[in-house]
Design a protein around this motif. Structure first.
Motif, PDB file in Angstrom:
ATOM      1  N   MET A 144      -4.095 -18.780  -8.763  1.00 54.15           N
ATOM      2  CA  MET A 144      -4.192 -17.434  -9.347  1.00 54.15           C
ATOM      3  C   MET A 144      -2.823 -16.936  -9.805  1.00 54.15           C
ATOM      4  O   MET A 144      -2.670 -16.460 -10.926  1.00 54.15           O
ATOM      5  N   TRP A 145      -1.812 -17.090  -8.949  1.00 54.53           N
ATOM      6  CA  TRP A 145      -0.493 -16.585  -9.317  1.00 54.53           C
ATOM      7  C   TRP A 145       0.146 -17.425 -10.420  1.00 54.53           C
ATOM      8  O   TRP A 145       0.957 -16.911 -11.194  1.00 54.53           O
ATOM      9  N   SER A 146      -0.218 -18.688 -10.547  1.00 52.31           N
ATOM     10  CA  SER A 146       0.335 -19.499 -11.639  1.00 52.31           C
ATOM     11  C   SER A 146      -0.241 -19.076 -12.983  1.00 52.31           C
ATOM     12  O   SER A 146       0.378 -19.299 -14.026  1.00 52.31           O
ATOM     13  N   ASN A 147      -1.412 -18.451 -12.970  1.00 53.66           N
ATOM     14  CA  ASN A 147      -2.040 -17.998 -14.216  1.00 53.66           C
ATOM     15  C   ASN A 147      -1.774 -16.526 -14.502  1.00 53.66           C
ATOM     16  O   ASN A 147      -2.322 -15.983 -15.460  1.00 53.66           O
ATOM     17  N   THR A 148      -0.947 -15.856 -13.690  1.00 47.14           N
ATOM     18  CA  THR A 148      -0.683 -14.432 -13.852  1.00 47.14           C
ATOM     19  C   THR A 148       0.657 -14.247 -14.551  1.00 47.14           C
ATOM     20  O   THR A 148       1.685 -14.746 -14.082  1.00 47.14           O
ATOM     21  N   SER A 149       0.644 -13.524 -15.662  1.00 48.09           N
ATOM     22  CA  SER A 149       1.896 -13.308 -16.394  1.00 48.09           C
ATOM     23  C   SER A 149       2.642 -12.078 -15.888  1.00 48.09           C
ATOM     24  O   SER A 149       3.862 -12.071 -15.832  1.00 48.09           O
ATOM     25  N   ASN A 150       1.925 -11.011 -15.507  1.00 46.74           N
ATOM     26  CA  ASN A 150       2.572  -9.779 -15.064  1.00 46.74           C
ATOM     27  C   ASN A 150       2.142  -9.506 -13.627  1.00 46.74           C
ATOM     28  O   ASN A 150       1.070  -8.960 -13.380  1.00 46.74           O
ATOM     29  N   ARG A 151       3.011  -9.846 -12.672  1.00 46.93           N
ATOM     30  CA  ARG A 151       2.657  -9.716 -11.266  1.00 46.93           C
ATOM     31  C   ARG A 151       2.523  -8.259 -10.839  1.00 46.93           C
ATOM     32  O   ARG A 151       1.660  -7.909 -10.046  1.00 46.93           O
ATOM     33  N   ALA A 152       3.382  -7.380 -11.363  1.00 50.96           N
ATOM     34  CA  ALA A 152       3.334  -5.966 -10.986  1.00 50.96           C
ATOM     35  C   ALA A 152       2.018  -5.340 -11.432  1.00 50.96           C
ATOM     36  O   ALA A 152       1.403  -4.553 -10.698  1.00 50.96           O
ATOM     37  N   GLU A 153       1.573  -5.699 -12.624  1.00 55.29           N
ATOM     38  CA  GLU A 153       0.307  -5.159 -13.129  1.00 55.29           C
ATOM     39  C   GLU A 153      -0.867  -5.696 -12.304  1.00 55.29           C
ATOM     40  O   GLU A 153      -1.834  -4.985 -12.051  1.00 55.29           O
ATOM     41  N   ALA A 160      -3.935  -2.456  -5.990  1.00 55.20           N
ATOM     42  CA  ALA A 160      -3.862  -2.552  -4.530  1.00 55.20           C
ATOM     43  C   ALA A 160      -2.792  -1.602  -3.988  1.00 55.20           C
ATOM     44  O   ALA A 160      -2.997  -0.948  -2.958  1.00 55.20           O
ATOM     45  N   ARG A 161      -1.644  -1.526  -4.675  1.00 54.28           N
ATOM     46  CA  ARG A 161      -0.588  -0.615  -4.223  1.00 54.28           C
ATOM     47  C   ARG A 161      -1.050   0.839  -4.317  1.00 54.28           C
ATOM     48  O   ARG A 161      -0.796   1.643  -3.421  1.00 54.28           O
ATOM     49  N   LYS A 162      -1.772   1.182  -5.379  1.00 55.04           N
ATOM     50  CA  LYS A 162      -2.262   2.549  -5.529  1.00 55.04           C
ATOM     51  C   LYS A 162      -3.296   2.865  -4.450  1.00 55.04           C
ATOM     52  O   LYS A 162      -3.298   3.953  -3.870  1.00 55.04           O
ATOM     53  N   ALA A 163      -4.173   1.904  -4.138  1.00 51.63           N
ATOM     54  CA  ALA A 163      -5.184   2.119  -3.097  1.00 51.63           C
ATOM     55  C   ALA A 163      -4.527   2.323  -1.735  1.00 51.63           C
ATOM     56  O   ALA A 163      -4.959   3.177  -0.949  1.00 51.63           O
ATOM     57  N   ALA A 164      -3.461   1.555  -1.433  1.00 51.75           N
ATOM     58  CA  ALA A 164      -2.769   1.712  -0.155  1.00 51.75           C
ATOM     59  C   ALA A 164      -2.098   3.085  -0.076  1.00 51.75           C
ATOM     60  O   ALA A 164      -2.171   3.772   0.950  1.00 51.75           O
ATOM     61  N   ARG A 197       4.709  12.951   3.264  1.00 52.46           N
ATOM     62  CA  ARG A 197       3.966  12.673   4.494  1.00 52.46           C
ATOM     63  C   ARG A 197       3.279  11.307   4.438  1.00 52.46           C
ATOM     64  O   ARG A 197       3.208  10.600   5.442  1.00 52.46           O
ATOM     65  N   ALA A 198       2.763  10.936   3.278  1.00 58.48           N
ATOM     66  CA  ALA A 198       2.120   9.629   3.129  1.00 58.48           C
ATOM     67  C   ALA A 198       3.137   8.512   3.335  1.00 58.48           C
ATOM     68  O   ALA A 198       2.829   7.489   3.966  1.00 58.48           O
ATOM     69  N   GLU A 199       4.351   8.706   2.834  1.00 56.86           N
ATOM     70  CA  GLU A 199       5.411   7.709   3.016  1.00 56.86           C
ATOM     71  C   GLU A 199       5.749   7.559   4.503  1.00 56.86           C
ATOM     72  O   GLU A 199       5.920   6.454   5.005  1.00 56.86           O
ATOM     73  N   ASN A 200       5.840   8.697   5.225  1.00 61.64           N
ATOM     74  CA  ASN A 200       6.102   8.632   6.668  1.00 61.64           C
ATOM     75  C   ASN A 200       4.946   7.973   7.415  1.00 61.64           C
ATOM     76  O   ASN A 200       5.175   7.194   8.357  1.00 61.64           O
ATOM     77  N   ALA A 201       3.719   8.233   7.024  1.00 61.68           N
ATOM     78  CA  ALA A 201       2.559   7.599   7.666  1.00 61.68           C
ATOM     79  C   ALA A 201       2.570   6.094   7.417  1.00 61.68           C
ATOM     80  O   ALA A 201       2.250   5.304   8.314  1.00 61.68           O
ATOM     81  N   ARG A 202       2.979   5.685   6.213  1.00 63.07           N
ATOM     82  CA  ARG A 202       3.071   4.259   5.886  1.00 63.07           C
ATOM     83  C   ARG A 202       4.132   3.581   6.750  1.00 63.07           C
ATOM     84  O   ARG A 202       3.908   2.513   7.318  1.00 63.07           O
ATOM     85  N   LYS A 203       5.294   4.234   6.894  1.00 64.91           N
ATOM     86  CA  LYS A 203       6.363   3.662   7.719  1.00 64.91           C
ATOM     87  C   LYS A 203       5.935   3.564   9.178  1.00 64.91           C
ATOM     88  O   LYS A 203       6.223   2.564   9.855  1.00 64.91           O
ATOM     89  N   ALA A 204       5.242   4.578   9.680  1.00 68.17           N
ATOM     90  CA  ALA A 204       4.754   4.540  11.062  1.00 68.17           C
ATOM     91  C   ALA A 204       3.758   3.396  11.253  1.00 68.17           C
ATOM     92  O   ALA A 204       3.781   2.697  12.275  1.00 68.17           O
TER      93      ALA A 204
END
Length: 170
Positions: free
Chosen positions: A90-99, A104-108, A130-137
């Protein structure tokens, strides 16, 4: 008498079997059915094939995979290896990893934002902080549980932890 799943009464199929109580007008006994091809509707023009047109080729036959042996259950090591191969492919066929990982990053982020502000009453800046602090915790709790498991493994025993005991560790 209970019917087996997957079986149906003949009266339920439209046009066959005994008529239902509600609609007796749809009853068509099998003896009156015509096995001749029905005539085309009046609004369709009859199709003709010119002699000089070559006949169309038949559709290609679908190929079916045939297994030499029945499928055996995979061991955990085989499943892990298969998953690694799929991930690397899958990753070998992906041109834009961030996209590829943006959803998944938005859902988290949304998960932690909803955790700290379920009603959505906080201002966006405060909710984000607060979300950033909850993520770090969350990640600190995971690191503590990992360290505890490594220490227990080094001592010679496997740790017996549950979700409830992980959350109470400080």
């Amino acid at each position: 008498m209970a019917r087996r799943s997957g079986t149906r009464k003949l009266g339920k199929r439209k046009g066959y079997g005994a008529p239902s109580r509600r609609n007796r007008s749809n009853y068509k006994p099998r003896l009156e059915q015509s096995w001749e091809r029905p005539s085309p509707p009046m609004f369709l023009a009859p199709t003709t094939c010119a002699d000089d047109d070559p006949p169309s080729p038949p559709p290609p036959a679908k190929r079916r995979r045939v297994r030499a042996t029945p499928k055996a259950p995979l061991t955990p090591e085989q499943r892990t290896l298969r998953a690694k191969v799929a991930a690397h492919t899958m990753w070998s066929n992906t041109s834009n990893r961030a996209e590829r990982t943006a959803a998944a990053r938005k859902a988290a982020h949304d998960r932690f934002a909803k955790q700290v502000d379920p009603g959505g009453v906080l201002p966006p800046e405060e909710r984000a902080q607060r979300a950033e602090n909850a993520r770090k915790a969350h990640f600190c709790r995971m690191a503590a549980a990992s360290a505890k498991a490594r220490a227990a493994k080094a001592a010679g025993g496997a740790p017996r932890t549950t979700r409830s005991s992980q959350g109470s560790a400080s």
